[in-house]
Design an enzyme around this catalytic site. Sequence first.
Site, mmCIF file in Angstrom:
data_model
loop_
_atom_site.group_PDB
_atom_site.id
_atom_site.type_symbol
_atom_site.label_atom_id
_atom_site.label_comp_id
_atom_site.label_asym_id
_atom_site.label_seq_id
_atom_site.Cartn_x
_atom_site.Cartn_y
_atom_site.Cartn_z
ATOM 1 N N CYS A 10 5.220 -4.203 7.466
ATOM 2 C CA CYS A 10 4.305 -3.512 7.563
ATOM 3 C C CYS A 10 3.612 -2.904 8.953
ATOM 4 C CB CYS A 10 3.203 -3.615 6.645
ATOM 5 S SG CYS A 10 3.778 -3.921 4.853
ATOM 6 N N HIS A 39 -5.130 -0.571 8.829
ATOM 7 C CA HIS A 39 -4.647 -1.133 8.173
ATOM 8 C C HIS A 39 -4.953 -0.666 6.853
ATOM 9 C CE1 HIS A 39 -1.108 -2.041 6.982
ATOM 10 N NE2 HIS A 39 -1.222 -2.911 6.867
ATOM 11 N N HIS A 80 0.860 2.871 1.082
ATOM 12 C CA HIS A 80 1.773 2.208 1.369
ATOM 13 C C HIS A 80 2.597 2.756 2.148
ATOM 14 C CE1 HIS A 80 1.918 -0.629 4.717
ATOM 15 N NE2 HIS A 80 1.732 -2.064 4.097
#
Lengths: 400, 354
Positions: free
Chosen positions: A161, A294, A329
């Site tokens: 990620c 994040h 995400h």
Amino acid sequence: MSKGVAITGMGIISAIGNNVAENYQSLINGKKGISRVSKIDTIHKDDIMVGEIASTNLELEQQLGLTPDNNYSRTALLGTIAAKEAIQDAKIFDINAYKTGLVSATSVGGMDMTETYYYDYLENKSTQKYIEGHHAGDSTQKIAEQLGIEKSLVTTISTACSSAANAIMFGARLIKSGKLDRVIVGGSDCLSKFTINGFKTLMILSDTYNTPFDENRKGLNLGEAAAFLVLESDKVIATEKKEVLGYVKGYGNANDAYHQTASSENGDGATLAMQKALKVAAYTANDIDYINAHGTATGNNDLSEGRAILRVFGEEIPDFSSTKAYTGHTLAATGAIEAVYAILALKHNIIYPNLNFKTQMKEFDITPQLELKEKELHTVLSNSLGFGGNCSTIIFSKEQ
Amino acid sequence: MSAVYITGIGSISSQKTFDNTEFLNEINTYTDNVISVVNPNYKEYIPAAAARRMAKGIKMGVVASRIALVDANINNVDAIITGTGMGCVRDSEKFVSAIIDNNEQYLTPTSFIQSTHNTVGGQIALGLQCKGYNFTYVHASVSFESALLDAQLQLENDEANTILIGGVDEHGDHTITIHKLINHIKSEKTDSTRILDSKTEGAIFGEGANFFVVSNQKQDSNYAEVIAVQTYNTLTETEVSRAAQLFLEDNNLSIDNIDAIVLGNNGDVKYDTFYNELSSNLFKDTQQVYYKHLCGEFNTASSFGVWLASKILKTQKLPEVVRLNKKSTSNFTTILLYNQYRGENHSFTLLRKC
């Protein structure tokens, strides 16, 4: 070390818009792109929500003018669309006029086609064209070809990620060192059964809209997206008299070295990444005006990241929010998606609301920005944290 | 700008390369179209229970990196940069097939977790408790060169002093099966000693891990200095020679300065022409070296080439088995490496004796 690298163009496609302008409208209007999954036939469709891009593969292929014998994965299609917008935005007409490279990021790569034709390959010659499209570098090669980048540095980063944030970081280093005059940096990841089931087995998918930094957060929504930035050297900026959208001012990468999929309780890696980025930018914590966190809305991430923010910023926490409630995400692409959002924030002097927040987390008393806020911004710090302990921070600034 | 040195190496390949006191003393030859590595005793480096849980790629990466650290006589590094074409591909295969075979039910996360490309780099960091910079490059045949370039930039600019870099890829059964279908793997079993004469399409697939400690500080254990590395997404056959010349010029070198050229020939009749372009023209009078008959073809096979060149520079010995032509060169100061895969993702790397 503290001189920033100029950003001259950007492009994006996500669940909240097919280009930069549409994404910005959704961000300021609080419009989420989260829905039930429609393009992937999964048994989990009633228990998960995703950030899906409306266009089908066929529509994307037509938009790009590809012939039916193409072997583009959805990752390659999305990436090409976003990268082309970035080039156009940077008003680049002759891509090879300067030494131009491409650094992309992906975690899914061509997995969408692999999982569709996995056994079919063994008996059907017509689908075998996708075999070569599986590996992670393939989408990047295709994007380079579509942009006309030849005989140059083209590479791919896959650090879960944090991938696209790392692509931006490496791109900035390539410009600073003089290896390249211009580099397109970003990432692309499409939704796939592979990632849906992977995150499902880790039990970190929410069955409803994700709620970053909320006490009762239930996990993340997966999303698909692609975004790219154009970075150019000072020499190109001066020669071409280019308009600069903002600068990559600082960057930091660190490893949590704690667990393959979980973040350490106190966010050691994230703390180090933010500290390193501040150091490269020659900033102190006080110089940061907004943190685009994040904030995936998993129990583990938001606690660990929140604690890391407290460790770096102490009592004076800048305004912060996560935009994952809008897009989901988007895995390897997320660092680039949020880079575009950071530059838009700088341009419009806007802080985006952290949607879906209801209840304060009990472990600490920091609260994300909940309403759209107008504020003079000079700097935005963006975090991307991933599996493998990978933690990355990029600082964007208005001034070089 | 600081210089960049290779100060430690660790190789797990289809040859017995994990023992740094040897240099291709005994050669394993193969007659197959897919070849595996000669395994070290992993338990010497990793607790048995942990080793059992680890994917092959992780095991090879962790142990090759451990060997390189010991060789460089250090315990830790400032950064870890990994190159891998496919990551832990067996776990990817396991997870995809489980999704399909069980209709998305009864899945466990282990293979999903290990399938992530940066697992090897993450596991090395975890083992070393190294909280520094950690990147993984996944761009086909320039995955390793991208890692090398990243390390070079950081060391030259003193952003780090010691970096662990490596290339690692493992076999996967399904991946092998489907790559046979599209003729990327030779359809016939081939004698590895005669691979360049095969005149057939495809390569012999291999696997392996080659890790290096690179540093901007000169040490006794030095193998070589890394002068430059450059990658190209595209080059046509006719452009390869020009690119080689430009690369040498950029580094103030001429063809005559090159004591050996290490080429990535894999015996694929369709694509070895790129190497032939160099070996029969610009470098026809240069000592030519090849190695993919020893390690097979894989996305990070070129890291074995760098291992080989490092050994040649340090020992000043050129094993007979890697000679592509017979020249009388006996002093090796500067070595050029060239690699590509299926006509894409080309790289030039320059190493010099310290």
